[in-house]
Design an enzyme around this catalytic site. Sequence first.
Site, PDB file in Angstrom:
ATOM      1  N   GLU A 126      39.764  47.039  -0.493  1.00 47.27           N
ATOM      2  CA  GLU A 126      39.855  45.632  -0.058  1.00 47.27           C
ATOM      3  C   GLU A 126      41.220  45.484   0.591  1.00 47.27           C
ATOM      4  O   GLU A 126      42.239  45.450  -0.113  1.00 47.27           O
ATOM      5  CB  GLU A 126      39.757  44.693  -1.262  1.00 47.27           C
ATOM      6  CG  GLU A 126      38.382  44.582  -1.859  1.00 47.27           C
ATOM      7  CD  GLU A 126      37.464  43.702  -1.051  1.00 47.27           C
ATOM      8  OE1 GLU A 126      37.864  43.190   0.002  1.00 47.27           O
ATOM      9  OE2 GLU A 126      36.311  43.547  -1.475  1.00 47.27           O
ATOM     10  N   LYS A 182      46.879  50.390 -12.032  1.00 49.66           N
ATOM     11  CA  LYS A 182      48.302  50.286 -11.677  1.00 49.66           C
ATOM     12  C   LYS A 182      48.528  48.956 -10.958  1.00 49.66           C
ATOM     13  O   LYS A 182      48.056  48.754  -9.838  1.00 49.66           O
ATOM     14  CB  LYS A 182      48.719  51.422 -10.734  1.00 49.66           C
ATOM     15  CG  LYS A 182      50.225  51.426 -10.482  1.00 49.66           C
ATOM     16  CD  LYS A 182      50.624  52.216  -9.270  1.00 49.66           C
ATOM     17  CE  LYS A 182      50.668  51.390  -8.012  1.00 49.66           C
ATOM     18  NZ  LYS A 182      51.663  50.289  -8.023  1.00 49.66           N
ATOM     19  N   GLU A 223      48.356  40.351  10.538  1.00 51.96           N
ATOM     20  CA  GLU A 223      48.484  39.569   9.317  1.00 51.96           C
ATOM     21  C   GLU A 223      49.953  39.170   9.110  1.00 51.96           C
ATOM     22  O   GLU A 223      50.823  40.036   9.119  1.00 51.96           O
ATOM     23  CB  GLU A 223      48.001  40.454   8.166  1.00 51.96           C
ATOM     24  CG  GLU A 223      47.929  39.797   6.844  1.00 51.96           C
ATOM     25  CD  GLU A 223      47.306  40.734   5.802  1.00 51.96           C
ATOM     26  OE1 GLU A 223      47.645  41.932   5.786  1.00 51.96           O
ATOM     27  OE2 GLU A 223      46.498  40.247   5.006  1.00 51.96           O
ATOM     28  N   CYS A 240      44.993  37.292   1.585  1.00 53.68           N
ATOM     29  CA  CYS A 240      44.321  38.078   2.628  1.00 53.68           C
ATOM     30  C   CYS A 240      43.315  37.246   3.423  1.00 53.68           C
ATOM     31  O   CYS A 240      43.003  37.570   4.561  1.00 53.68           O
ATOM     32  CB  CYS A 240      43.639  39.274   2.001  1.00 53.68           C
ATOM     33  SG  CYS A 240      42.690  38.802   0.566  1.00 53.68           S
TER      34      CYS A 240
HETATM   35  P1  NAD Z   1      50.566  47.120  -0.669  1.00 53.20           P
HETATM   36  O1  NAD Z   1      49.583  47.935   0.064  1.00 53.20           O
HETATM   37  O2  NAD Z   1      51.991  47.241  -0.320  1.00 53.20           O
HETATM   38  O3  NAD Z   1      50.478  47.411  -2.216  1.00 53.20           O
HETATM   39  C1  NAD Z   1      49.240  47.302  -2.907  1.00 53.20           C
HETATM   40  C2  NAD Z   1      49.241  48.288  -4.031  1.00 53.20           C
HETATM   41  O4  NAD Z   1      49.169  49.586  -3.459  1.00 53.20           O
HETATM   42  C3  NAD Z   1      50.513  48.242  -4.880  1.00 53.20           C
HETATM   43  O5  NAD Z   1      50.168  48.387  -6.233  1.00 53.20           O
HETATM   44  C4  NAD Z   1      51.270  49.447  -4.366  1.00 53.20           C
HETATM   45  O6  NAD Z   1      52.155  49.991  -5.319  1.00 53.20           O
HETATM   46  C5  NAD Z   1      50.139  50.400  -4.061  1.00 53.20           C
HETATM   47  N1  NAD Z   1      50.481  51.496  -3.182  1.00 53.20           N
HETATM   48  C6  NAD Z   1      51.401  51.522  -2.198  1.00 53.20           C
HETATM   49  N2  NAD Z   1      51.441  52.764  -1.639  1.00 53.20           N
HETATM   50  C7  NAD Z   1      50.535  53.512  -2.289  1.00 53.20           C
HETATM   51  C8  NAD Z   1      50.125  54.875  -2.182  1.00 53.20           C
HETATM   52  N3  NAD Z   1      50.693  55.712  -1.331  1.00 53.20           N
HETATM   53  N4  NAD Z   1      49.157  55.303  -3.001  1.00 53.20           N
HETATM   54  C9  NAD Z   1      48.577  54.465  -3.882  1.00 53.20           C
HETATM   55  N5  NAD Z   1      48.945  53.191  -4.050  1.00 53.20           N
HETATM   56  C10 NAD Z   1      49.909  52.714  -3.254  1.00 53.20           C
HETATM   57  O7  NAD Z   1      50.050  45.635  -0.569  1.00 53.20           O
HETATM   58  P2  NAD Z   1      50.780  44.354  -1.128  1.00 53.20           P
HETATM   59  O8  NAD Z   1      51.955  44.141  -0.236  1.00 53.20           O
HETATM   60  O9  NAD Z   1      50.972  44.457  -2.602  1.00 53.20           O
HETATM   61  O10 NAD Z   1      49.681  43.248  -0.891  1.00 53.20           O
HETATM   62  C11 NAD Z   1      49.496  42.674   0.329  1.00 53.20           C
HETATM   63  C12 NAD Z   1      48.328  43.295   1.054  1.00 53.20           C
HETATM   64  O11 NAD Z   1      47.176  43.264   0.246  1.00 53.20           O
HETATM   65  C13 NAD Z   1      47.979  42.517   2.291  1.00 53.20           C
HETATM   66  O12 NAD Z   1      47.690  43.374   3.365  1.00 53.20           O
HETATM   67  C14 NAD Z   1      46.736  41.759   1.879  1.00 53.20           C
HETATM   68  O13 NAD Z   1      45.910  41.367   2.921  1.00 53.20           O
HETATM   69  C15 NAD Z   1      46.079  42.709   0.969  1.00 53.20           C
HETATM   70  N6  NAD Z   1      45.159  41.989   0.077  1.00 53.20           N
HETATM   71  C16 NAD Z   1      43.820  42.099   0.298  1.00 53.20           C
HETATM   72  C17 NAD Z   1      42.913  41.417  -0.510  1.00 53.20           C
HETATM   73  C18 NAD Z   1      41.426  41.541  -0.296  1.00 53.20           C
HETATM   74  O14 NAD Z   1      40.677  41.098  -1.150  1.00 53.20           O
HETATM   75  N7  NAD Z   1      40.949  42.123   0.777  1.00 53.20           N
HETATM   76  C19 NAD Z   1      43.389  40.615  -1.544  1.00 53.20           C
HETATM   77  C20 NAD Z   1      44.744  40.514  -1.735  1.00 53.20           C
HETATM   78  C21 NAD Z   1      45.634  41.215  -0.918  1.00 53.20           C
END
Ligand code: NAD
Length: 495
Positions: A261, A187, A393, A295
């Site tokens: 992650e 997804k 962050e 991130c």
């Molecule tokens: P987010 O958590 O809002 O969304 C990430 C994904 O999770 C999306 O596809 C979203 O639809 C899904 N999601 C949201 N709620 C969910 C639930 N209840 N159940 C299952 N899936 C759910 O994150 P974002 O805003 O898309 O991305 C930014 C975040 O991602 C930042 O915190 C960043 O640090 C992190 N990030 C981490 C890495 C890493 O490698 N550690 C890499 C990139 C981004």
Amino acid sequence: MSPEEILAHAQRRIDDLAPAHYIGGRFVPSTGSATIEVINPGNEKRLGVASNGTAADVDAAVAAARAALPGWARLTPAGRAELLFRFADAIDDSADLAALEALNVGKSYAYAAYEIPFISDCFRFMAGAARTAQTPAPGQYAEGRLSYIRREPVGVVGAITPWNFPLLMAAWKIAPALAAGNTVVLKPSELTPLSTLILADLSRGILPDGVLNVVVGEGATVGEAMSRHEGIDMMALTGSVASGRLVAEGAATTIKRVHLELGGKAPVVVFPDADFDELVQTLVTVGYGNAGQDCGAATRVICHEDVRDRLLEALVTAAGQLRSGDAASGEEFELGPLISAAQRDRVAGMVDRARKDGARVVLGGEIPDGPGFFYPATILADVVSGSEMAREEVFGPVISVETFTTDAEALAKANDVEYGLAASVWTRDQARALRFTEDLNFGSVWVGTHLNFVSEMPWAGFGKSGYGRDNSTYALDDYSRTKHVMLPLGAPLDA
Ligand code: NAD
């Protein structure tokens, strides 16, 4: 083709793609009627329409992945590798991928195109590495019995990706999972599903039907259904801590393996003998790159007091030269928009609170007029250690600067975060650098560089940054299970 022609071609491809999921090797409409407007954050115009999937769509994708699992898992590692190499070639040959990534995330076409070789390399590395699985030596560990380890796929992997690097994060999940013999239901973020759908389309005719499936939709519906699904054996998420927690909670209901992650807050520790030209160039590139929505972004500088003013001056000059732009223009720029109005307002709110906490804005700090969710390159000096800006962050183009006088103080400040993803140290003193690499509590620690990835080494966080390992053979371990087999050896022949 010029960047404008490439972008126009990608836009037509999306226009042709009716809202659909990619399930069982073809695009299928959603079982529900809800859709999601996908926009270009650089001009706020509609880029396309995507399905807003349902739990029934997840059921269909899981059924396809389960049906494909035995055949895919039975292929030899070399057989899977051959197909993954072909997939990597298709990725390299597609200009649409970079174009859609640029239009949907708001990065320049050049920046998005720069990412593509890292994406295909991830597939190539995993394809080759899966042929070299390591286990303890088979042997007689119980009297008269031969033990050995079988390395097996976990099963159907549910993968969830964020919006900042939709394709790269998809590759980091799909490549090790498929190389290890699993099938995948992925997804993408509801904000950026388009390039992932094209990625799935590229796999058509290369990967057997059902090996890779993409369901588009929101986290609270599709993501939640995946986490709790009986037919999914493992969940892998790259995203925020909040989403990670929800996925882990959902996965706990069926005791799935979880690979997370999550966020980061990378310190950049600067000593007076740092290579300043390299440092400033790196801060500008991986602090403001992707508008700081990374991130591991180099956005939290912890600088020796003696060189604070020198660093600020150089940084203000370099950051002040960054050009903003909209990917749809096809023009070159370094600083794109944030992904959404909500994200821009969140960043602006954090900067405003930092000001109230005592920080000094030396560059940027105000939302500009005009279309697009832009926020300027911002530098905050005198950031108060322990404040929100120092510990949370931002995920925006904001570099904060704190100071220190002793090594112990630098280390304590650097480690004073709940995240543990990445950090860098800038000094020419190798002994000091080595000391810091030992004591910094982060999953990646660089000396004299920052955010420098290689497929062979793991990308994995400590603490609230999660516990999954992307890249490297450790990712293959995470996406496979070990089975101990014990056989009778029979009576010794010389008995
Ligand atoms: P987010 O958590 O809002 O969304 C990430 C994904 O999770 C999306 O596809 C979203 O639809 C899904 N999601 C949201 N709620 C969910 C639930 N209840 N159940 C299952 N899936 C759910 O994150 P974002 O805003 O898309 O991305 C930014 C975040 O991602 C930042 O915190 C960043 O640090 C992190 N990030 C981490 C890495 C890493 O490698 N550690 C890499 C990139 C981004």
